[in-house]
Write an enzyme that holds these catalytic residues in place. Structure first.
Site, PDB file in Angstrom:
ATOM      1  N   PRO A  43       7.247 -10.154  15.767  1.00 57.38           N
ATOM      2  CG  PRO A  43       8.479  -8.403  14.850  1.00 57.38           C
ATOM      3  CD  PRO A  43       8.233  -9.874  14.725  1.00 57.38           C
ATOM      4  CD  GLU A  53      12.645  -7.983   5.888  1.00 59.11           C
ATOM      5  OE1 GLU A  53      11.550  -7.737   6.418  1.00 59.11           O
ATOM      6  OE2 GLU A  53      13.625  -7.227   5.988  1.00 59.11           O
ATOM      7  NE  ARG A 112      12.739 -14.234  37.796  1.00 55.07           N
ATOM      8  CZ  ARG A 112      11.868 -13.764  38.695  1.00 55.07           C
ATOM      9  NH1 ARG A 112      10.585 -13.923  38.490  1.00 55.07           N
ATOM     10  NH2 ARG A 112      12.283 -13.130  39.762  1.00 55.07           N
ATOM     11  CG  ASP A 139       8.795 -11.320  40.763  1.00 51.35           C
ATOM     12  OD1 ASP A 139       9.399 -10.606  41.563  1.00 51.35           O
ATOM     13  OD2 ASP A 139       9.267 -12.365  40.264  1.00 51.35           O
TER      14      ASP A 139
HETATM   15  C1  LIG Z   1      14.159  -8.233  11.758  1.00 54.37           C
HETATM   16  S1  LIG Z   1      12.946  -9.244  12.508  1.00 54.37           S
HETATM   17  C2  LIG Z   1      11.745  -9.400  11.252  1.00 54.37           C
HETATM   18  C3  LIG Z   1      10.728  -8.356  11.351  1.00 54.37           C
HETATM   19  C4  LIG Z   1       9.557  -8.572  10.388  1.00 54.37           C
HETATM   20  N1  LIG Z   1       9.912  -8.257   9.057  1.00 54.37           N
HETATM   21  C5  LIG Z   1       8.425  -7.687  10.858  1.00 54.37           C
HETATM   22  O1  LIG Z   1       8.471  -6.503  10.598  1.00 54.37           O
HETATM   23  O2  LIG Z   1       7.523  -8.191  11.559  1.00 54.37           O
HETATM   24  C6  LIG Z   1      13.699 -10.844  12.517  1.00 54.37           C
HETATM   25  C7  LIG Z   1      13.141 -11.799  13.521  1.00 54.37           C
HETATM   26  O3  LIG Z   1      13.374 -11.326  14.835  1.00 54.37           O
HETATM   27  C8  LIG Z   1      12.379 -11.828  15.708  1.00 54.37           C
HETATM   28  N2  LIG Z   1      11.733 -10.685  16.368  1.00 54.37           N
HETATM   29  C9  LIG Z   1      12.008  -9.386  16.156  1.00 54.37           C
HETATM   30  N3  LIG Z   1      11.289  -8.597  16.952  1.00 54.37           N
HETATM   31  C10 LIG Z   1      10.517  -9.415  17.713  1.00 54.37           C
HETATM   32  C11 LIG Z   1       9.541  -9.187  18.722  1.00 54.37           C
HETATM   33  N4  LIG Z   1       9.195  -7.965  19.104  1.00 54.37           N
HETATM   34  N5  LIG Z   1       8.955 -10.260  19.284  1.00 54.37           N
HETATM   35  C12 LIG Z   1       9.277 -11.517  18.905  1.00 54.37           C
HETATM   36  N6  LIG Z   1      10.188 -11.781  17.931  1.00 54.37           N
HETATM   37  C13 LIG Z   1      10.804 -10.754  17.345  1.00 54.37           C
HETATM   38  C14 LIG Z   1      11.406 -12.623  14.853  1.00 54.37           C
HETATM   39  O4  LIG Z   1      11.761 -13.985  14.920  1.00 54.37           O
HETATM   40  C15 LIG Z   1      11.661 -12.039  13.477  1.00 54.37           C
HETATM   41  O5  LIG Z   1      11.296 -12.926  12.447  1.00 54.37           O
END
Ligand SMILES: C[S@@+](CC[C@H](N)C(=O)[O-])C[C@H]1O[C@@H](n2cnc3c(N)ncnc32)[C@H](O)[C@@H]1O
Length: 255
Positions: free
Chosen positions: A91, A118, A156, A171
């Site tokens: 994220p 995490e 795609r 698109d």
């Molecule tokens: C529960 S999330 C971890 C969130 C992290 N503790 C944070 O708050 O940034 C577990 C994993 O999901 C993936 N993930 C979750 N949301 C994402 C997003 N919006 N974009 C990309 N990867 C995401 C990432 O690989 C992340 O390490």
């Protein structure tokens, strides 16, 4: 191109490769995907891949050492003269947009790391990860859906995957604007005064007028929902005089 995906849940990917138009890209090998089970590189005796965070707090962290072993195996298997990018989904990553997708679609592929819990020990990210990508301002439980989003968007764009090669040019985002609305049969949906009609211009057979209407609707929708994109298209000189007039009309209509 070849993508290698490191994940604890490889079974989440398989259904995606056999359905829909994008399956053509996967089945033909235009987009080759190799899945790697991270647990195969876990710490013995129980193939452990995660542990509690130093400093305490909730959740678990993916361990650096199994990831290093997995990455070494992937890189050895690929045998690239020029190493491809290692992408970690997060994220906190750079927002993935259509321009970024286009770069992957024209490249040699990448190694995609799908974290869980995490996230990943920061030392692995600092030492090995080339790019962190986010798919939006929300939190998913793992990197598999972001990886699938990237693979689908890349597939795609491959030649011959969409029935009509012009589809992705129309698109949203391809030309920096949102797509226009689309209509199909019947011409009148419902009955009486509540019936919803197809915009008459689309039935006119006048291709120039239809193109202008579509462009105007795309501009109006972009001005309403994504004024940032409309302003950028304008600032970068990507709009014709007729486009600028349509944009001005859309903005005035909103006031
Ligand atoms: C529960 S999330 C971890 C969130 C992290 N503790 C944070 O708050 O940034 C577990 C994993 O999901 C993936 N993930 C979750 N949301 C994402 C997003 N919006 N974009 C990309 N990867 C995401 C990432 O690989 C992340 O390490």
């Amino acid at each position: 191109m070849r993508f290698d995906v490191i994940t604890l849940f490889p079974e989440l990917f398989a259904p995606h490769f056999v359905h829909g138009v994008t399956r053509r890209a996967f089945e033909s090998g235009q987009v080759e995907v190799k899945l790697w089970q991270l647990r195969d590189f876990g710490d013995p005796p129980h193939a452990r891949v995660d542990d509690r965070p130093y400093g305490g707090g909730p959740g678990m962290v993916l361990l650096a050492e199994p990831l290093l072993r997995a990455l070494a195996a992937v890189r050895a298997d690929r045998g690239d003269a020029e190493p491809v990018l290692l992408v970690n989904f997060s994220p906190a990553g750079r927002p993935l947009g259509q321009a970024g997708v286009g770069e992957f679609a024209a490249g040699p592929g990448a190694i995609l790391l799908c974290a869980r819990y995490e996230g990943v020990d920061q030392r692995f990210i600092d030492a090995e990860v080339d790019l962190e990508l986010s798919v939006g301002d929300y939190v998913l439980s793992g990197g598999e859906i972001p990886a699938l989003a990237l693979l689908d968007a890349v597939a795609r764009l491959q030649p011959g995957v969409l029935g009509d090669a012009r589809s992705h040019e129309q698109d949203s985002f391809s030309a920096g604007l949102l797509d226009c609305p689309h209509y199909s049969r019947p011409e009148l949906l419902g009955e009486g005064s509540a019936a919803a009609a197809v915009p008459p211009v689309l039935l006119s057979g006048n291709h120039a007028a239809i193109e202008r209407w579509r462009r105007d609707r795309a501009l109006a929708l972009t001005a309403e929902r994504r004024p940032d994109l409309a302003a950028r298209a304008e600032a970068e000189g990507r709009l014709s005089a007729a486009d600028r007039e349509a944009l001005a009309r859309a903005r005035t209509a909103k006031l």
